[in-house]
Motif scaffolding. Structure first.
Motif, PDB file in Angstrom:
ATOM      1  N   SER A   1       0.941  -1.221  -0.128  1.00  0.00           N
ATOM      2  CA  SER A   1      -0.048  -0.064  -0.128  1.00  0.00           C
ATOM      3  C   SER A   1       0.526   1.197   0.129  1.00  0.00           C
ATOM      4  CB  SER A   1      -0.900  -0.024   1.264  1.00  0.00           C
ATOM      5  OG  SER A   1      -1.902   1.375   1.128  1.00  0.00           O
ATOM      6  N   ASN A   2       1.958   1.374  -1.091  1.00  0.00           N
ATOM      7  CA  ASN A   2       2.619   2.555  -1.238  1.00  0.00           C
ATOM      8  C   ASN A   2       3.409   2.690   0.007  1.00  0.00           C
ATOM      9  OD1 ASN A   2       1.699   2.914  -3.767  1.00  0.00           O
ATOM     10  ND2 ASN A   2      -0.092   3.902  -3.064  1.00  0.00           N
ATOM     11  N   GLY A   3       3.819   1.709   0.715  1.00  0.00           N
ATOM     12  CA  GLY A   3       4.737   2.009   2.119  1.00  0.00           C
ATOM     13  C   GLY A   3       3.730   2.213   3.278  1.00  0.00           C
ATOM     14  N   ARG A   4       2.444   2.446   3.211  1.00  0.00           N
ATOM     15  CA  ARG A   4       1.803   2.718   4.278  1.00  0.00           C
ATOM     16  C   ARG A   4       1.751   1.855   5.445  1.00  0.00           C
ATOM     17  NH1 ARG A   4      -4.831   4.140   4.552  1.00  0.00           N
ATOM     18  NH2 ARG A   4      -4.798   4.867   6.932  1.00  0.00           N
ATOM     19  N   TYR A   5       1.843   0.428   4.844  1.00  0.00           N
ATOM     20  CA  TYR A   5       1.764  -0.747   5.845  1.00  0.00           C
ATOM     21  C   TYR A   5       2.953  -1.640   5.416  1.00  0.00           C
ATOM     22  CZ  TYR A   5      -3.160   0.516   6.986  1.00  0.00           C
ATOM     23  OH  TYR A   5      -4.119   1.315   7.294  1.00  0.00           O
ATOM     24  N   TYR A   6       3.123  -2.469   6.295  1.00  0.00           N
ATOM     25  CA  TYR A   6       3.965  -3.692   5.979  1.00  0.00           C
ATOM     26  C   TYR A   6       3.394  -4.885   6.264  1.00  0.00           C
ATOM     27  CZ  TYR A   6       7.789  -0.403   6.441  1.00  0.00           C
ATOM     28  OH  TYR A   6       8.625   0.862   6.278  1.00  0.00           O
ATOM     29  N   THR A   7       3.355  -6.056   5.712  1.00  0.00           N
ATOM     30  CA  THR A   7       3.076  -7.194   5.835  1.00  0.00           C
ATOM     31  C   THR A   7       4.070  -8.577   5.532  1.00  0.00           C
ATOM     32  OG1 THR A   7       0.948  -8.432   5.281  1.00  0.00           O
ATOM     33  CG2 THR A   7       2.379  -7.635   3.600  1.00  0.00           C
ATOM     34  N   TYR A   8       3.295  -9.666   5.955  1.00  0.00           N
ATOM     35  CA  TYR A   8       4.296 -10.633   5.783  1.00  0.00           C
ATOM     36  C   TYR A   8       4.823 -11.229   4.535  1.00  0.00           C
ATOM     37  CZ  TYR A   8       3.874 -11.238  11.078  1.00  0.00           C
ATOM     38  OH  TYR A   8       3.890 -11.255  12.217  1.00  0.00           O
ATOM     39  N   ASP A   9       5.793 -11.683   4.031  1.00  0.00           N
ATOM     40  CA  ASP A   9       6.034 -12.175   2.887  1.00  0.00           C
ATOM     41  C   ASP A   9       4.975 -13.438   2.858  1.00  0.00           C
ATOM     42  OD1 ASP A   9       8.086 -13.034   0.649  1.00  0.00           O
ATOM     43  OD2 ASP A   9       7.509 -14.752   1.695  1.00  0.00           O
ATOM     44  N   ILE A  10       4.498 -13.503   1.659  1.00  0.00           N
ATOM     45  CA  ILE A  10       3.144 -14.564   1.479  1.00  0.00           C
ATOM     46  C   ILE A  10       3.757 -16.135   1.713  1.00  0.00           C
ATOM     47  CG2 ILE A  10       3.512 -14.650  -1.343  1.00  0.00           C
ATOM     48  CD1 ILE A  10       0.450 -14.953  -1.339  1.00  0.00           C
ATOM     49  N   ARG A  11       5.079 -16.142   1.411  1.00  0.00           N
ATOM     50  CA  ARG A  11       5.526 -17.562   1.770  1.00  0.00           C
ATOM     51  C   ARG A  11       5.526 -17.916   3.062  1.00  0.00           C
ATOM     52  NH1 ARG A  11      10.683 -16.758  -1.886  1.00  0.00           N
ATOM     53  NH2 ARG A  11      10.534 -14.886  -0.636  1.00  0.00           N
ATOM     54  N   TRP A  12       6.118 -17.006   3.637  1.00  0.00           N
ATOM     55  CA  TRP A  12       6.148 -17.396   5.271  1.00  0.00           C
ATOM     56  C   TRP A  12       4.905 -17.125   5.776  1.00  0.00           C
ATOM     57  CZ3 TRP A  12       5.044 -15.066   9.893  1.00  0.00           C
ATOM     58  CH2 TRP A  12       5.730 -15.744  10.989  1.00  0.00           C
ATOM     59  N   PHE A  13       3.952 -16.126   5.327  1.00  0.00           N
ATOM     60  CA  PHE A  13       2.754 -16.344   6.163  1.00  0.00           C
ATOM     61  C   PHE A  13       1.873 -17.523   5.800  1.00  0.00           C
ATOM     62  CE2 PHE A  13      -1.577 -14.792   6.111  1.00  0.00           C
ATOM     63  CZ  PHE A  13      -1.649 -14.298   7.437  1.00  0.00           C
ATOM     64  N   ASN A  14       1.832 -18.074   4.568  1.00  0.00           N
ATOM     65  CA  ASN A  14       0.995 -19.043   4.154  1.00  0.00           C
ATOM     66  C   ASN A  14       1.568 -20.515   4.798  1.00  0.00           C
ATOM     67  OD1 ASN A  14      -1.183 -20.232   3.134  1.00  0.00           O
ATOM     68  ND2 ASN A  14      -0.065 -20.629   1.136  1.00  0.00           N
ATOM     69  N   GLU A  15       2.936 -20.671   4.861  1.00  0.00           N
ATOM     70  CA  GLU A  15       3.648 -21.954   5.416  1.00  0.00           C
ATOM     71  C   GLU A  15       3.696 -21.980   6.756  1.00  0.00           C
ATOM     72  OE1 GLU A  15       4.288 -24.684   3.605  1.00  0.00           O
ATOM     73  OE2 GLU A  15       3.746 -23.802   1.681  1.00  0.00           O
ATOM     74  N   VAL A  16       3.765 -20.781   7.545  1.00  0.00           N
ATOM     75  CA  VAL A  16       4.160 -20.983   9.044  1.00  0.00           C
ATOM     76  C   VAL A  16       3.042 -20.140   9.840  1.00  0.00           C
ATOM     77  CG1 VAL A  16       6.036 -20.044  10.624  1.00  0.00           C
ATOM     78  CG2 VAL A  16       6.647 -20.635   8.439  1.00  0.00           C
ATOM     79  N   LEU A  17       2.717 -18.928   9.438  1.00  0.00           N
ATOM     80  CA  LEU A  17       1.789 -18.381  10.293  1.00  0.00           C
ATOM     81  C   LEU A  17       0.374 -18.742  10.419  1.00  0.00           C
ATOM     82  CD1 LEU A  17       2.110 -16.382  12.752  1.00  0.00           C
ATOM     83  CD2 LEU A  17       1.566 -14.379  11.050  1.00  0.00           C
ATOM     84  N   ILE A  18      -0.157 -18.924   8.992  1.00  0.00           N
ATOM     85  CA  ILE A  18      -1.482 -19.468   8.734  1.00  0.00           C
ATOM     86  C   ILE A  18      -1.547 -20.896   9.598  1.00  0.00           C
ATOM     87  CG2 ILE A  18      -2.892 -20.498   7.055  1.00  0.00           C
ATOM     88  CD1 ILE A  18      -3.397 -17.756   7.238  1.00  0.00           C
ATOM     89  N   PRO A  19      -0.642 -21.808   9.648  1.00  0.00           N
ATOM     90  CA  PRO A  19      -0.989 -23.128  10.358  1.00  0.00           C
ATOM     91  C   PRO A  19      -1.025 -22.817  11.820  1.00  0.00           C
ATOM     92  CG  PRO A  19       0.757 -23.382   8.552  1.00  0.00           C
ATOM     93  CD  PRO A  19       0.452 -22.026   8.584  1.00  0.00           C
TER      94      PRO A  19
END
Length: 459
Positions: A247-265
């Motif tokens: 979002s143009n640097g307004r926010y930060y979020t997790y790399d989708i690979r790490w998020f999907n493989e680690v945090l989502i579980p």
């Protein structure tokens, strides 16, 4: 439950290759579950200048030679000092694997250290020449190398040492929910555990967590549910390898690979259901397929001919899926290459060029199906097998096109969806412009329930 929670934290760094650059984390194959995916990791490298420096701690001065270093541990809470010293002793031993002999180390209260704005406490800094193999684990701060806080925390956990970290920069978290039942989350994880997890992985002190719907965020986001960090005037990606700006640097979020493989579980284990990521990124629908081009549902499979779980899917799920959905014009099944095993590269190259030359998706599918049968029987497949099935010289097929270009393009597509292993599916509703990402093998009933969900059919 597809995911096994206990294994998640242990492999937190490896699943995306973001932390696999350090040898103190034992490289091994990571699976989304114990039995449902074959996973590949990659290493992300950076270029950082190094220099030989002079070390100063209170009244002691040490000249740093190549291979020599001094460690500084900066703390604010004296009650944790014994645990911090235990961590430092073990970590110093690990550094010898890289040819680093950190014979001197100092434990200083933050008021006694020259760098006043560290992102976390305790912090470990090295003064000396750092080998390039460790660049990604550290950030250069003046004359020092700072061990990135998430890696500090992860390694301490790996050692079985409970070190509570304090973070300098504050953040507010917005969790934007998905619109499908499988992509919606209620945040049932105990708040104190959630705050701790989000804090150390982001290198920030999380002060607020808000759960909202997609209508509350005007910006198109890469996936849902998504965790957004609002930090302020600091580039937090310097201190954590797990976040990226959105979002143009307004926010930060997790790399989708790490998020999907680690945090989502991890979140799924508390939600009592499997959470899937919802994507609004339209897939590339080109390539070998079976089924109608006008089908409302597009199912993309990212596959590797040496993937046993792909073979199971073809054997156990595809026959009924073909009869009940593909032949009825509901699904177009699109095959995408995602190389996990080096031995499969020549085979995929031959098949890519076959399709480029002949454009026969049905024959391509039948070839993949037969190759999977052979793989399950023999434990391997060869170009000769491809030749026998197609009735063409597979070695010559590889010369008919630039297969590496196609494989690269499909790997880039896979990265947009956080694909790390095979099989991974994108179940896409072409009319709605959104879909679900399924990691790993699923049986027929489970797969059909997801198709109905993406179709908008309530169970």
């Amino acid at each position: 439950m597809r995911y096994v929670f206990i294994a998640i934290i242990i492999v937190v760094a490896l699943v995306v290759g973001l932390l696999a650059y350090t040898h103190y984390i034992t490289p091994h194959k990571v699976t989304t579950t114990v039995t449902k995916t074959t996973t590949v990791t990659s290493t992300i490298t950076e270029t950082t200048k190094t220099s030989t420096t002079t070390t100063t701690a209170t009244t002691t001065t040490t000249t740093t030679k190549p291979g020599m270093c001094t460690i500084y541990v900066i703390y604010v809470d004296p009650s944790q000092l014994s645990r911090v010293k235990e961590f430092t002793k073990k970590f110093t031993q690990e550094l010898t694997r890289f040819g680093l002999n950190c014979s001197n180390y100092y434990f200083l209260h933050t008021s006694k250290f020259e760098v006043k704005a560290l992102p976390a406490y305790p912090s470990l800094l090295i003064k000396g020449k750092l080998p390039s193999s460790l660049y990604n684990a550290f950030i250069k701060l003046g004359n020092y190398w700072l061990l990135k806080p998430p890696i500090f925390k992860y390694v301490s956990m790996n050692y079985g040492i409970n070190i509570k970290m304090r973070f300098t920069y504050k953040s507010e978290v917005v969790v934007v929910n998905g619109s499908f039942p499988s992509s919606r989350i209620e945040l049932k994880m105990p708040r104190n555990k959630l705050v701790e997890l989000l804090s150390w992985t982001s290198s920030t002190n999380v002060t607020k967590i808000e759960l909202v719907g997609q209508d509350k965020i005007s910006t198109q986001l890469p996936y849902y549910p998504i965790i957004l960090f609002k930090v302020g005037n600091v580039n937090i990606t310097e201190y954590t390898p797990l976040l990226k700006p959105v979002s143009n640097g307004r926010y930060y979020t997790y790399d989708i690979r790490w998020f999907n493989e680690v945090l989502i579980p991890i979140l799924s284990s508390y939600e009592g259901k499997e959470i899937l990521l919802e994507t609004h990124i339209k897939p590339d629908l080109r390539g070998p397929s079976i089924g109608s081009k006008e089908a409302p549902i597009k199912v993309l499979i990212f596959e590797d001919v040496y993937c046993p779980f792909c073979a199971r899917f073809y054997a156990n799920v595809m026959p009924n899926l073909t009869v009940n959905f593909i032949k009825k014009g509901i699904i177009e099944f699109i095959m995408k290459d995602f190389i996990v095993h080096r031995a499969s590269v020549p085979i995929h190259e031959a098949l890519v060029c076959y399709y480029e030359r002949y454009g026969n998706g049905t024959k391509y599918y039948m070839t993949m199906s037969k190759l999977y049968e052979l793989y399950m029987k023999k434990g391997q497949v060869t170009l000769s097998d491809v030749s026998d099935i197609l009735g063409l010289n597979a070695s010559k097929l590889r010369t008919l096109c630039d297969a590496s270009k196609v494989l690269k393009e499909e790997a880039e597509l896979a990265s947009k969806y956080g694909v790390l292993g095979t099989p991974t599916f994108v179940i896409w509703n072409n009319d709605m412009g959104k879909g679900l990402i399924l990691v790993g093998y699923a049986g027929y009933r489970e797969f059909v329930s997801l198709i109905n969900e993406v179709l908008g059919i309530n169970p």
